[in-house]
Write an enzyme that holds these catalytic residues in place. Structure first.
Site, short mmCIF file in Angstrom:
data_model
loop_
_atom_site.label_atom_id
_atom_site.label_comp_id
_atom_site.label_asym_id
_atom_site.label_seq_id
_atom_site.Cartn_x
_atom_site.Cartn_y
_atom_site.Cartn_z
N HIS A 187 31.30 76.94 35.70
CA HIS A 187 31.01 76.67 37.43
C HIS A 187 32.18 77.76 38.54
O HIS A 187 31.63 77.23 38.73
CB HIS A 187 32.21 75.41 36.33
CG HIS A 187 32.19 74.73 35.88
ND1 HIS A 187 32.85 74.44 34.61
CD2 HIS A 187 31.63 73.39 35.27
CE1 HIS A 187 32.29 72.73 33.77
NE2 HIS A 187 32.08 72.84 34.33
N LYS A 191 34.61 60.41 28.58
CA LYS A 191 34.86 61.39 27.68
C LYS A 191 36.96 61.24 27.42
O LYS A 191 36.64 61.52 28.44
CB LYS A 191 34.48 62.58 28.11
CG LYS A 191 32.15 63.15 28.32
CD LYS A 191 32.73 64.34 29.29
CE LYS A 191 31.24 63.59 29.59
NZ LYS A 191 31.45 65.11 30.56
N ARG A 239 21.23 74.41 34.53
CA ARG A 239 20.87 75.54 33.62
C ARG A 239 19.72 75.91 33.58
O ARG A 239 19.05 76.40 32.90
CB ARG A 239 22.22 74.90 32.51
CG ARG A 239 23.59 75.18 32.72
CD ARG A 239 24.73 74.64 31.32
NE ARG A 239 24.35 73.11 31.91
CZ ARG A 239 25.40 72.58 30.52
NH1 ARG A 239 26.17 72.83 30.13
NH2 ARG A 239 24.68 71.21 31.07
N SER A 280 31.34 72.96 28.81
CA SER A 280 32.49 73.60 28.28
C SER A 280 32.55 72.92 26.89
O SER A 280 33.53 73.41 26.36
CB SER A 280 33.60 72.33 29.03
OG SER A 280 33.27 72.42 30.75
O1 PNS Z 1 30.87 68.06 34.79
P1 PNS Z 1 30.55 66.49 34.44
O2 PNS Z 1 31.48 65.78 33.63
O3 PNS Z 1 28.95 67.08 33.93
O4 PNS Z 1 30.54 65.81 35.80
C1 PNS Z 1 29.84 64.62 36.06
C2 PNS Z 1 30.19 64.08 36.65
C3 PNS Z 1 32.13 63.90 37.40
C4 PNS Z 1 29.73 64.62 38.06
C5 PNS Z 1 29.04 62.41 36.91
O5 PNS Z 1 29.82 61.30 36.14
C6 PNS Z 1 29.78 61.90 37.98
O6 PNS Z 1 29.22 61.13 39.52
N1 PNS Z 1 30.65 60.51 38.29
C7 PNS Z 1 31.86 59.50 39.23
C8 PNS Z 1 31.04 58.19 39.33
C9 PNS Z 1 30.38 57.79 39.19
O7 PNS Z 1 29.51 58.30 41.01
N2 PNS Z 1 28.79 57.76 38.94
C10 PNS Z 1 27.28 57.27 39.85
C11 PNS Z 1 26.60 58.95 39.65
S1 PNS Z 1 24.80 57.88 39.88
#
Ligand code: PNS
Length: 159
Positions: free
Chosen positions: A17, A41, A90, A128
């Site tokens: 990150h 989660k 990644r 993570s």
């Molecule tokens: O570190 P992560 O868990 O992979 O992050 C995922 C994240 C936070 C980027 C994703 O879940 C997100 O954008 N959540 C916000 C809700 C949202 O906008 N959902 C629609 C995305 S298509």
């Protein structure tokens, strides 16, 4: 150059990150690291802990601020006046899910662009989740997370 947003769960922040945040901070005028509040989660670290860890590890980056959001990412990006969402990739396995999110975000908000950065090869196997598992099982997380995060991880793993 525009302002960017680097979203994620950051549970906890890893060196992968940090690599993406540092490279984004060199490319964009300002960067908001956005910690998601309502992820499906069950996090190991509270929102406050994740924000505090990010503030500590990003203290050397003057154009980076840490925020948190709930709801749609594109709405938060708009609120922060960020025109770009930065995501790390990644491996090929990340691609399908990230493509789906990028296309859905563009559908919701065509004026916000998603930019992908290739994670440093030394971090390509890092997540993570795997770092938490190593810590829970008593393994070493040295070099996988910033030292201060490693300390917090060891404390949590002892609980
Ligand atoms: O570190 P992560 O868990 O992979 O992050 C995922 C994240 C936070 C980027 C994703 O879940 C997100 O954008 N959540 C916000 C809700 C949202 O906008 N959902 C629609 C995305 S298509």
């Amino acid at each position: 150059m525009s302002d960017a947003i680097v979203p994620g769960s950051f549970d906890p922040p890893t060196n992968g990150h940090l690599d993406i945040i540092e490279r984004a901070s060199a490319l964009f005028e300002s960067v908001t690291v956005a910690v998601v509040i309502n992820s499906s989660k069950q996090p190991m670290f509270t929102l406050e802990e994740r924000v505090a860890m990010l503030q500590e590890v990003c203290a050397h980056l003057p154009n980076v601020t840490i925020g948190s959001f709930t709801g749609l990412l594109v709405e938060y990006a708009r609120l922060r006046q960020a025109a770009v969402i930065v995501k790390g990739l990644r491996a090929v396995s990340d691609f399908e899910y990230e493509l789906q999110m990028a296309l859905m975000n563009r559908r919701q908000s065509p004026d916000i662009e998603t930019v992908f950065m290739m994670t440093g090869s030394e971090y390509s196997y890092l997540s993570s989740s795997i770092v938490k598992e190593i810590a829970r099982l008593g393994g070493s997380v040295e070099g996988l997370v910033p030292d201060s995060v490693g300390q917090h991880l060891r404390e949590k793993a002892r609980l």
